[in-house]
Every structure is written in C-alpha cells, then in structure tokens.
Enzyme design. Sequence first.
Site, PDB file in Angstrom:
ATOM      1  N   ASN A   9       0.867  -1.184   0.000  1.00  0.00           N
ATOM      2  CA  ASN A   9       0.000   0.000   0.000  1.00  0.00           C
ATOM      3  C   ASN A   9       0.901   1.230   0.000  1.00  0.00           C
ATOM      4  O   ASN A   9       1.499   1.565   1.014  1.00  0.00           O
ATOM      5  CB  ASN A   9      -0.886  -0.045   1.259  1.00  0.00           C
ATOM      6  CG  ASN A   9      -1.733   1.212   1.407  1.00  0.00           C
ATOM      7  OD1 ASN A   9      -1.786   2.049   0.492  1.00  0.00           O
ATOM      8  ND2 ASN A   9      -2.383   1.355   2.547  1.00  0.00           N
ATOM      9  N   TRP A  10       0.982   1.875  -1.170  1.00  0.00           N
ATOM     10  CA  TRP A  10       1.910   3.008  -1.300  1.00  0.00           C
ATOM     11  C   TRP A  10       1.370   4.281  -0.656  1.00  0.00           C
ATOM     12  O   TRP A  10       2.056   5.285  -0.587  1.00  0.00           O
ATOM     13  CB  TRP A  10       2.232   3.263  -2.780  1.00  0.00           C
ATOM     14  CG  TRP A  10       2.965   2.129  -3.440  1.00  0.00           C
ATOM     15  CD1 TRP A  10       3.370   0.949  -2.863  1.00  0.00           C
ATOM     16  CD2 TRP A  10       3.388   2.060  -4.806  1.00  0.00           C
ATOM     17  NE1 TRP A  10       4.007   0.170  -3.779  1.00  0.00           N
ATOM     18  CE2 TRP A  10       4.039   0.818  -4.987  1.00  0.00           C
ATOM     19  CE3 TRP A  10       3.282   2.930  -5.896  1.00  0.00           C
ATOM     20  CZ2 TRP A  10       4.583   0.433  -6.220  1.00  0.00           C
ATOM     21  CZ3 TRP A  10       3.814   2.546  -7.115  1.00  0.00           C
ATOM     22  CH2 TRP A  10       4.460   1.309  -7.268  1.00  0.00           C
ATOM     23  N   LYS A  11       0.120   4.247  -0.262  1.00  0.00           N
ATOM     24  CA  LYS A  11      -0.537   5.424   0.339  1.00  0.00           C
ATOM     25  C   LYS A  11      -0.348   6.649  -0.568  1.00  0.00           C
ATOM     26  O   LYS A  11      -0.323   6.498  -1.789  1.00  0.00           O
ATOM     27  CB  LYS A  11      -0.020   5.634   1.760  1.00  0.00           C
ATOM     28  CG  LYS A  11      -0.149   4.349   2.606  1.00  0.00           C
ATOM     29  CD  LYS A  11       0.034   4.558   4.071  1.00  0.00           C
ATOM     30  CE  LYS A  11      -0.141   3.237   4.811  1.00  0.00           C
ATOM     31  NZ  LYS A  11      -0.006   3.335   6.248  1.00  0.00           N
ATOM     32  N   HIS A  95      -9.395   1.259   5.300  1.00  0.00           N
ATOM     33  CA  HIS A  95      -8.107   1.454   5.980  1.00  0.00           C
ATOM     34  C   HIS A  95      -8.301   2.398   7.166  1.00  0.00           C
ATOM     35  O   HIS A  95      -9.115   3.328   7.094  1.00  0.00           O
ATOM     36  CB  HIS A  95      -7.090   2.034   4.983  1.00  0.00           C
ATOM     37  CG  HIS A  95      -5.692   1.983   5.509  1.00  0.00           C
ATOM     38  ND1 HIS A  95      -5.218   2.888   6.421  1.00  0.00           N
ATOM     39  CD2 HIS A  95      -4.681   1.104   5.282  1.00  0.00           C
ATOM     40  CE1 HIS A  95      -3.958   2.578   6.718  1.00  0.00           C
ATOM     41  NE2 HIS A  95      -3.614   1.498   6.048  1.00  0.00           N
ATOM     42  N   GLU A  97      -6.640   4.799   8.153  1.00  0.00           N
ATOM     43  CA  GLU A  97      -6.439   6.224   7.836  1.00  0.00           C
ATOM     44  C   GLU A  97      -7.706   6.816   7.222  1.00  0.00           C
ATOM     45  O   GLU A  97      -8.016   7.990   7.434  1.00  0.00           O
ATOM     46  CB  GLU A  97      -5.229   6.366   6.892  1.00  0.00           C
ATOM     47  CG  GLU A  97      -3.926   6.137   7.653  1.00  0.00           C
ATOM     48  CD  GLU A  97      -2.807   5.531   6.827  1.00  0.00           C
ATOM     49  OE1 GLU A  97      -2.879   5.523   5.592  1.00  0.00           O
ATOM     50  OE2 GLU A  97      -1.843   5.038   7.456  1.00  0.00           O
ATOM     51  N   GLU A 167      -5.041  -4.785  10.850  1.00  0.00           N
ATOM     52  CA  GLU A 167      -4.031  -3.744  11.022  1.00  0.00           C
ATOM     53  C   GLU A 167      -4.288  -2.999  12.329  1.00  0.00           C
ATOM     54  O   GLU A 167      -5.097  -2.056  12.361  1.00  0.00           O
ATOM     55  CB  GLU A 167      -4.091  -2.742   9.863  1.00  0.00           C
ATOM     56  CG  GLU A 167      -3.776  -3.326   8.509  1.00  0.00           C
ATOM     57  CD  GLU A 167      -3.203  -2.270   7.563  1.00  0.00           C
ATOM     58  OE1 GLU A 167      -2.134  -2.523   7.009  1.00  0.00           O
ATOM     59  OE2 GLU A 167      -3.801  -1.199   7.406  1.00  0.00           O
ATOM     60  N   GLY A 173       2.807   2.515  10.867  1.00  0.00           N
ATOM     61  CA  GLY A 173       3.760   3.609  10.706  1.00  0.00           C
ATOM     62  C   GLY A 173       4.478   3.989  11.992  1.00  0.00           C
ATOM     63  O   GLY A 173       5.099   5.044  12.076  1.00  0.00           O
ATOM     64  N   SER A 213       3.710  -1.934  10.387  1.00  0.00           N
ATOM     65  CA  SER A 213       5.166  -1.991  10.541  1.00  0.00           C
ATOM     66  C   SER A 213       5.770  -3.341  10.155  1.00  0.00           C
ATOM     67  O   SER A 213       6.693  -3.823  10.829  1.00  0.00           O
ATOM     68  CB  SER A 213       5.570  -1.597  11.970  1.00  0.00           C
ATOM     69  OG  SER A 213       5.180  -0.260  12.238  1.00  0.00           O
ATOM     70  N   GLY A 234       3.002  -0.982   4.321  1.00  0.00           N
ATOM     71  CA  GLY A 234       3.008   0.439   3.992  1.00  0.00           C
ATOM     72  C   GLY A 234       4.429   0.895   3.673  1.00  0.00           C
ATOM     73  O   GLY A 234       4.946   0.664   2.577  1.00  0.00           O
ATOM     74  N   GLY A 235       5.072   1.509   4.656  1.00  0.00           N
ATOM     75  CA  GLY A 235       6.398   2.117   4.469  1.00  0.00           C
ATOM     76  C   GLY A 235       7.405   1.239   3.738  1.00  0.00           C
ATOM     77  O   GLY A 235       8.073   1.700   2.799  1.00  0.00           O
TER      78      GLY A 235
HETATM   79  P1  13P Z   1       3.243   0.574   7.722  1.00  0.00           P
HETATM   80  O1  13P Z   1       3.756  -0.708   7.115  1.00  0.00           O
HETATM   81  O2  13P Z   1       3.951   1.792   7.212  1.00  0.00           O
HETATM   82  O3  13P Z   1       3.166   0.506   9.208  1.00  0.00           O
HETATM   83  O4  13P Z   1       1.736   0.739   7.193  1.00  0.00           O
HETATM   84  C1  13P Z   1       0.866  -0.311   7.331  1.00  0.00           C
HETATM   85  C2  13P Z   1      -0.360  -0.006   6.582  1.00  0.00           C
HETATM   86  O5  13P Z   1      -1.115   0.871   6.945  1.00  0.00           O
HETATM   87  C3  13P Z   1      -0.611  -0.763   5.334  1.00  0.00           C
HETATM   88  O6  13P Z   1      -1.896  -0.539   4.866  1.00  0.00           O
END
Ligand code: 13P
Length: 253
Positions: A9-11, A95, A97, A167, A173, A213, A234-235
Amino acid sequence: MRKPLIVGNWKMNNTTAESVDLTEKLKRLIKDMAVVEVVVAPPFTSLDKVRDAIKGSNIKLGAQNLFWEDKGAYTGEVSPLMIRDLDCEYVIIGHSERREYFKESDEIINKKIKAALRNKLKAIVCVGESLKEREEDKTMQVIESQVKKGLQGLSLSEAKELIIAYEPVWAIGTGRNATPAQANEVHTYIRKLLSQIFNEGIASNIKILYGGSVKPSNSAELMSEKEIDGALVGGASLEADSFAEIVRSACMV
Ligand code: 13P
C-alpha cells in the site's frame, strides 16, 4: 491451502515517474517468486502507468479506495467501474487512515465492499483496534463489530472474493508491530467470526493479512504463524529491496 499474498500500500506517495521506477525495480527482484501473490496499490494517479509497467510480470494491481456508486455527481470520487477499467483486480477498503481522517463508518465501508464485489474487484477489508482500545482490553469487541458491520449482507459467493487485513492502528507507521502471537490470536478470532457469518468452508479460504510496521526483519516470523496468510505493507513497500525481501520471506512458508 491459501497462497500467501503480499500487498504494498503506497498510500499518498510517488509521482507517476517514481511509481514506474519502483515497479520496474520490483519486477526484476521478484520475478522468480511466483509462489507468492504480489499486489501493489499505487495512488490513483499512477494506476495507468503501473498497469503498463507490470505487464508480463507476476505483480497485480490494486487501488487504495473507491466510491460506492458506479457513476454520477460525486465530485472528486473514483468509481469501481473506473478502477476496473484500469485493470485493477483488488481494492483496499476501510483502511484506518480512511476511518480516522475521512470519518468512514462501518456502514460506508459496507457500501464500498458491496460496490467492489458487484464490480468483480477483490476487496481487501481492513480492521483493527486503537491503542486505547487494546489497553482497555476491547480488541476482540472492536474487531467483531468492524467485521460484522462491514460484511453485513454479503452472499456466500461474494464472500469468496474477500480478503481481510488485520491492522492494529497502534502498529501502523509506528515501527511497533504486533507480536506474531498477538496477531495470530486476532486472526484466529477473525476466522471464527467469518465461519459464523458465512460458513466454515468459505472462512477457511479467506486470506487474512497482517499489517502494521511489517519489515524484512519481522516478516518471516509473522508469516510463519498458522493464521497469517500474508501482509499489507506500507512504508517498507516504498523501497523495492525491502518489499522484495518481504515477498521472499513469504516464499518460505
Ligand atoms: P506501515 O507498514 O507503514 O506501518 O503501514 C501499514 C499499513 O497501513 C498498510 O496498509
């Protein structure tokens, strides 16, 4: 047997050029890792270019969100038809967020899931508790409510196109991941809920991913748990090397 699934997930990251560059690198690094299903979810603006870049590779395309109507006067929204038109097979829904910053409720998430499934998109449905909820020992209660409300009214055949991502909000993050045992406990509970909502056969085929993470240093350990079928990253998905390492760790399970 559930094939491992790793989703990046590149956000809200990467211009089109950066997206293509990342995809090209990733393609080279994971070309021999077909035992794992790999999906990237770039921002909407990069979907077209990434679609072209993944042609002939084992990488599949996902979107990060969608609107619940197929078309109409909804300024700024993107419909399931438009996402399908770009050859997306997957879409991330609910998600944390989006729940937090855009106030998406379980009812909205339910409408989005139905819109995705109606349009033959596989829905990656995210659930997870906040730190406060975990500390107050409400994790399972929160998960139960999100799963039941989110999946309300789905048919058995629609359920086959679902993927759940656990999640925990406190792990996203933050560099702080759930321990494999903590994650496996929640995954086991989610599968039990799925067999109550649908049936055992359907539930045993739905993939449950862990997200929060996930890094090359912890992915193998997480993925070795029985109920963890892959990861929503994510990251670490923004760097081809680290994402490829995570995919590699899923090849071993
Ligand atoms: P991180 O891997 O950056 O913690 O993000 C997880 C995430 O929200 C994937 O959708």
